[in-house]
Design a protein around this motif. Structure first.
Motif, PDB file in Angstrom:
ATOM      1  N   PHE A 172       1.413  -4.183   6.404  1.00  0.00           N
ATOM      2  CA  PHE A 172       0.892  -4.846   5.236  1.00  0.00           C
ATOM      3  C   PHE A 172       0.701  -6.276   5.060  1.00  0.00           C
ATOM      4  O   PHE A 172       1.531  -6.830   5.101  1.00  0.00           O
ATOM      5  CB  PHE A 172       1.486  -4.025   3.887  1.00  0.00           C
TER       6      PHE A 172
ATOM      7  N   ARG B 284       1.082  -1.223  -4.563  1.00  0.00           N
ATOM      8  CA  ARG B 284       0.772  -2.065  -3.773  1.00  0.00           C
ATOM      9  C   ARG B 284       1.333  -3.587  -4.223  1.00  0.00           C
ATOM     10  O   ARG B 284       1.377  -3.932  -5.220  1.00  0.00           O
ATOM     11  CB  ARG B 284      -0.953  -2.290  -3.935  1.00  0.00           C
TER      12      ARG B 284
ATOM     13  N   PHE C  25       3.724   2.641   0.351  1.00  0.00           N
ATOM     14  CA  PHE C  25       2.554   2.513  -0.149  1.00  0.00           C
ATOM     15  C   PHE C  25       2.177   3.368  -1.343  1.00  0.00           C
ATOM     16  O   PHE C  25       1.015   3.524  -1.628  1.00  0.00           O
ATOM     17  CB  PHE C  25       1.280   2.799   0.984  1.00  0.00           C
TER      18      PHE C  25
ATOM     19  N   GLN D 146      -5.276  -3.189   3.730  1.00  0.00           N
ATOM     20  CA  GLN D 146      -5.102  -2.340   2.824  1.00  0.00           C
ATOM     21  C   GLN D 146      -6.142  -1.354   2.563  1.00  0.00           C
ATOM     22  O   GLN D 146      -6.128  -0.719   1.556  1.00  0.00           O
ATOM     23  CB  GLN D 146      -5.097  -2.998   1.449  1.00  0.00           C
TER      24      GLN D 146
ATOM     25  N   VAL E 184      -3.982   3.032   5.432  1.00  0.00           N
ATOM     26  CA  VAL E 184      -2.962   3.128   4.780  1.00  0.00           C
ATOM     27  C   VAL E 184      -2.397   4.474   4.954  1.00  0.00           C
ATOM     28  O   VAL E 184      -1.008   4.877   5.377  1.00  0.00           O
ATOM     29  CB  VAL E 184      -3.220   3.097   3.275  1.00  0.00           C
TER      30      VAL E 184
END
Lengths: 262, 220
Positions: A68, A54, A51, A76, A81
Motif C-alpha cells: 500500500f 484506507r 485494508f 489500491q 487489494v
C-alpha cells in the motif's frame, strides 16, 4: 529482514486525526503487542493493515513489497487489494463468525472459495477440498475444539467462538496474524482459554500483531510492545523496557492507571 | 337452494383469478423488489433519490387508485401504448399495478433485512479474501432471508386479500362475482368468499411456519 514495515501512516476521520504518522517494523516470527487507552488509534491501525480502512498517507511494506502506498493509486485497486489483504489475518473483538455455518464450515469456507480460482480446480476439486477439510480439522484440533467441529456458533461459548475465529484466520496461512482486542468481549473466566491459544501460537513463532488490554499477557507473550496515545506511538521496545522501565511520562501514567483499576 | 352447487362452482372459478394474480405478483415483484432495494441503497444520489421518491409515491397512494391510473391512464393521456382489449387487458393491467406496488413494499423489507446484517459479517468476509458477490451469496444472503421471513409473510398474506381490489377495473374476481348475487338479493355468497381467503391464508401461514422452522438451525 523485517516482514512488515509501516511508514508514516496517517488516517483521519473528518477533522479527527486518528493516526498521526505511525512508523514501526516487525520481524518474521515476532509477536508485537499494541497497548494504549481506548481512542488511541490501535484498532484503526490494525484495520488499516487489513485494508478495512484506507490510510490517507504512508506506506505498508510486506516482505519487501510495497502493498500500500497512499501516493500510488495502482496499489489500491480493488482486485489487488483482495489478494494483498491475504498477507494478513484478522481476529475480531466480536468474533464475527458466520452464524449459518458450523465451526468447521466457518474455517474451510474461504479456503474453498479461493481454491476455486486455481487453474486446475475442476480437475482436482475433490482432492483440494479433502485437503482443506483435513487442514481445518487440524486447526480446530490445535485450538482445542476437536469435539465441536459440527457445532453452530450460537451453540458455542464466547471463548469457543473466538477460538474458531482464530482457526478460521489461520486457515489461509497469513504472513501476519492480527488480533483486535480478542478477549474484550469475553466474560473474565473465558479469556484464559483464548489467551492460551495465542500464547501457543507465539511459542511456534507465528508473526502476530496483538492489540490488547491484557497487560500481563502482553508482557509475558510479546517480543515487542508499542504504546500508543492520541494517534502516535509514544514508546516502543521490549516488554521489559516498556513495562519495567518506561521512559515516557505518558506511558508511566497509563500503566499506573491500569494498575489502579486492577 | 338448488342454486348452491352452481354458486359454489362460479365462486371457485372466479377465485382462480385471485390465485393467478397472487402468483404472478409474487413471481415478478420479488426480483423487482430486490432491484428497487439495491437502488434505494445506492451510494449514488442520482439513483437513490429517484428510487426513494418512486417508493414514496407508490406506498403513499392507494393501490386502488394505482389500478385505475395504470388501466385508464394510457388512453386518457393519449399514450402510444394501450392495453389489449377485454379480459386479457384488464388482467394484465392489474398484474402490472400489483407488481409495481408490491415490489416497492418488498424493497423496503429487503432493505431493512440487508441493512440489519452487522458490518462485522462483511468485514470478516473481506479479510478472508472473499469478493463482494461471494460475501453476498455465501455469507449474508441466508441471514437476510431468515430475517425477512416474518415481515414477508405479512406482506404475502396482505397480497392474498388485496387481489380482490382488481375488481375496480372489472376483473371478475371472487368478490365481484359474489357482488352479482348480492345485487340479485342473495347475500350469503359474499360472506362465503371469506372462507376462500381464510383457507388460502391458512395454507400460506403453515408454509411460512415451515420455512421459518427450516431456518431455525442458526441464530442471526
Amino acid at each position: 529482514m523485517s516482514i512488515l514495515e509501516v511508514i508514516q501512516l496517517e488516517k483521519r476521520f473528518g477533522g479527527l486525526e486518528v493516526l498521526q504518522g505511525i512508523d514501526f517494523s516487525l520481524n518474521q516470527g515476532e509477536s508485537l503487542a499494541i497497548i494504549g487507552s481506548s481512542g488511541s488509534g490501535k484498532t484503526t491501525l490494525l484495520r488499516c493493515l487489513n485494508f478495512l480502512e484506507r490510510p490517507d498517507k504512508g506506506r505498508i511494506i510486506v516482505n519487501g513489497q510495497v502493498i500500500f502506498d497512499a501516493d500510488d493509486p495502482s496499489t489500491q485497486r480493488e482486485g489487488e487489494v483482495r489478494k494483498k489483504r491475504l498477507h494478513f489475518g484478522l481476529v475480531f473483538q466480536s468474533f464475527n463468525l458466520f452464524p449459518q455455518y458450523t465451526a468447521l464450515q466457518n474455517v474451510v469456507l474461504a479456503p474453498k472459495l479461493l481454491a476455486k480460482e486455481l487453474p486446475d480446480f475442476t480437475k482436482n476439486k475433490q482432492s483440494y477440498f479433502n485437503e482443506i477439510e483435513a487442514h481445518g480439522r487440524t486447526l480446530l484440533d490445535q485450538v482445542g475444539l476437536t469435539d465441536k467441529l459440527g457445532a453452530y456458533p450460537h451453540m458455542l461459548s464466547g471463548g469457543q467462538q473466538q477460538r474458531v475465529a482464530i482457526a478460521r484466520a489461520l486457515a489461509l496461512e497469513p504472513d501476519i496474524l492480527c488480533f483486535d482486542e480478542p478477549t474484550s468481549a469475553l466474560d473474565p473466566e473465558l479469556t484464559g482459554e483464548v489467551l492460551k491459544v495465542i500464547r501457543a501460537l507465539a511459542n511456534r513463532n507465528t508473526t502476530m500483531v496483538i492489540v490488547t488490554h491484557e497487560m500481563d499477557f502482553a508482557r509475558s507473550v510479546a517480543d515487542r510492545v508499542i504504546f500508543m496515545d492520541e494517534g502516535v506511538i509514544v514508546e516502543q521496545g521490549t516488554p521489559e523496557e516498556v513495562f519495567g522501565n518506561p521512559k515516557e511520562e505518558r506511558t508511566r501514567q497509563f500503566l499506573a492507571r491500569y494498575k489502579e483499576s486492577n | 337452494m338448488t342454486q348452491l352447487p352452481m354458486i359454489i362452482q362460479r365462486l371457485s372459478e372466479s377465485f382462480i383469478l385471485n390465485g393467478k394474480l397472487f402468483a404472478l405478483t409474487l413471481l415478478f415483484s420479488i426480483p423487482l423488489g430486490l432491484i428497487v432495494a439495491l437502488g434505494s441503497m445506492s451510494r449514488y444520489k442520482f439513483v437513490q433519490g429517484p428510487v426513494r421518491t418512486f417508493v414514496w409515491i407508490i406506498r403513499g397512494t392507494p393501490l386502488m387508485l394505482q389500478l385505475i391510473i395504470i388501466f385508464f391512464g394510457p388512453g386518457l393521456l393519449d399514450l402510444p401504448f394501450s392495453w389489449p382489449g377485454g379480459d386479457t387487458g384488464r388482467f394484465t393491467a392489474a398484474t402490472v399495478a400489483f407488481v409495481i406496488n408490491y415490489a416497492c413494499y418488498f424493497s423496503e423489507i429487503f432493505r431493512g433485512g440487508i441493512q440489519s446484517i452487522p458490518s462485522g459479517q462483511y468485514e470478516a468476509g473481506q479479510v478472508l479474501g472473499m469478493t463482494k458477490p461471494q460475501i453476498f451469496l455465501k455469507v449474508t444472503l441466508l441471514q437476510v432471508i431468515k430475517r425477512i421471513m416474518p415481515p414477508s409473510g405479512n406482506e404475502v398474506i396482505t397480497l392474498v386479500k388485496d387481489t380482490s381490489l382488481a375488481r375496480i377495473i372489472s376483473n371478475k374476481e371472487i368478490i365481484m362475482m359474489a357482488g352479482e348475487y348480492t345485487n340479485q338479493g342473495l347475500i350469503w355468497p359474499l360472506f362465503a368468499t371469506g372462507i376462500y381467503f381464510l383457507v388460502f391464508v391458512g395454507i400460506l401461514t403453515l408454509l411460512f411456519a415451515r420455512i421459518e422452522k427450516k431456518l431455525d438451525f442458526f441464530k442471526a
